[in-house]
Design a protein around this motif. Sequence first.
Motif, short mmCIF file in Angstrom:
data_model
loop_
_atom_site.label_atom_id
_atom_site.label_comp_id
_atom_site.label_asym_id
_atom_site.label_seq_id
_atom_site.Cartn_x
_atom_site.Cartn_y
_atom_site.Cartn_z
N THR A 1 27.18 59.02 36.95
CA THR A 1 26.41 58.74 35.72
C THR A 1 26.23 60.00 34.91
O THR A 1 26.36 60.00 33.67
CB THR A 1 25.04 58.14 36.08
OG1 THR A 1 25.23 56.95 36.86
CG2 THR A 1 24.25 57.81 34.82
N ASP A 2 25.93 61.10 35.58
CA ASP A 2 25.73 62.38 34.89
C ASP A 2 27.00 62.82 34.16
O ASP A 2 26.92 63.43 33.09
CB ASP A 2 25.32 63.44 35.91
CG ASP A 2 25.16 64.82 35.30
OD1 ASP A 2 24.23 65.01 34.51
OD2 ASP A 2 25.99 65.69 35.61
N THR B 1 29.14 61.06 32.59
CA THR B 1 29.39 60.32 31.36
C THR B 1 28.20 60.35 30.39
O THR B 1 28.39 60.36 29.17
CB THR B 1 29.73 58.86 31.68
OG1 THR B 1 28.67 58.28 32.47
CG2 THR B 1 31.03 58.77 32.46
N GLN B 2 26.97 60.37 30.91
CA GLN B 2 25.79 60.25 30.05
C GLN B 2 24.89 61.47 30.09
O GLN B 2 23.90 61.51 29.36
CB GLN B 2 24.97 59.02 30.48
CG GLN B 2 25.75 57.72 30.50
CD GLN B 2 24.91 56.56 31.01
OE1 GLN B 2 23.69 56.51 30.80
NE2 GLN B 2 25.54 55.63 31.70
N PRO C 1 33.90 59.95 37.24
CA PRO C 1 33.25 58.68 37.56
C PRO C 1 34.12 57.69 38.34
O PRO C 1 33.68 57.20 39.39
CB PRO C 1 32.87 58.13 36.17
CG PRO C 1 32.70 59.34 35.34
CD PRO C 1 33.74 60.31 35.82
#
Length: 366
Positions: A105-106, A108-109, A50
Amino acid sequence: MDYGDLTTLDPLFSVYENNVTTDSEEDYLPPDSGICEKSWVREFRGSYEPPLYWIIFAVGAVGNLLVVWIYTTVRNRLKTMTDVYLLNLSIADLLFLGTLPFWATDATQGWVFSNSVCKGVRAVYKINFFASMLLLTCIGIDRYIAIVHVTQAHNFKNRRMFYSKLACLFVWLFSCLLSLPEFIFAKVTTKQEKESFCSLVYPSEDRNLTKVLVLSLQISVGFCLPLLVIVACYSVIIRTLIQARTFEKHKALKVIFVVVAAFVLSQLPYNGHLVVEATQAYNVTMTECDVVKTFDVAGQVVKSLAYTHCCLNPIVYAFIGVRFRKDLLHLCQCLTSGHVGINKVQSVPKRPSVMSDTDTTPALSL
């Protein structure tokens, strides 16, 4: 059999949770070797990717937006083939950069977006990946024509402009065609009702063969072909410049080495990793868990290195050019003096050169 069935039968089969490279859908250990716990690999990805992606996004966006701004305000029109290629290259890089926030984003989440967004993001990513590589190839060919065949290049300048626009159209259409696997196989999957992932899910009956074909296509068209053409064109250019009696010859050679080195250093490690990945999909040789973990982490590092081409392209192919630097300096002067209108920003005078149709220097100046 759906993806959920595959994860149940083979606990080592993974999409994004275990094998973290964007184009990998499985591990390399055989089913009878036991489960390889690789949660730390995903943790590394969540902390590593990220911030790096956001930095690449910010730096690349500034550089490429400046290129677009220069071409649409300072120069106000495209005058050479390289102008056409550079503008399209910056557009491709900007669209490519637009996918990085989704992958950040992918990391981390997990994938929190819809299935259609998954297909769209992966397709846009791959379209602009191929377009960037092919446009860099076109720039190499254009520099070959302008420097090695300078007389013919000058005589057919208007016709070459038409061909450059036609070449760009072909590049975009061909890139869309090459990205069809992303449209067909990309989908959002959930591993054991945990996080969701956006990845390629190949048909179970010929999964390995399909993966090998897709990776081979990416390696051959996205790296080997551009590298072959670029090296061939610039090799002839170097020979021509060495034979030329000009005080700018040494500067030109330095620029060429920077261009080739930037391409090779940013793309070779990642494509070498893809070659090994395709080999493993065809014939598994990695049977130790630690080796697979190391390979996964290495994939993250070389992938991020390859992504830096979005930041390097404006520097190597635009800012390093004499005329572009003058235009940028003139634009900065206009901005500091408050004259930012398009009509008030005029291109700076350009000095002629017998070596290049870009009217600057033989140093691949753009």
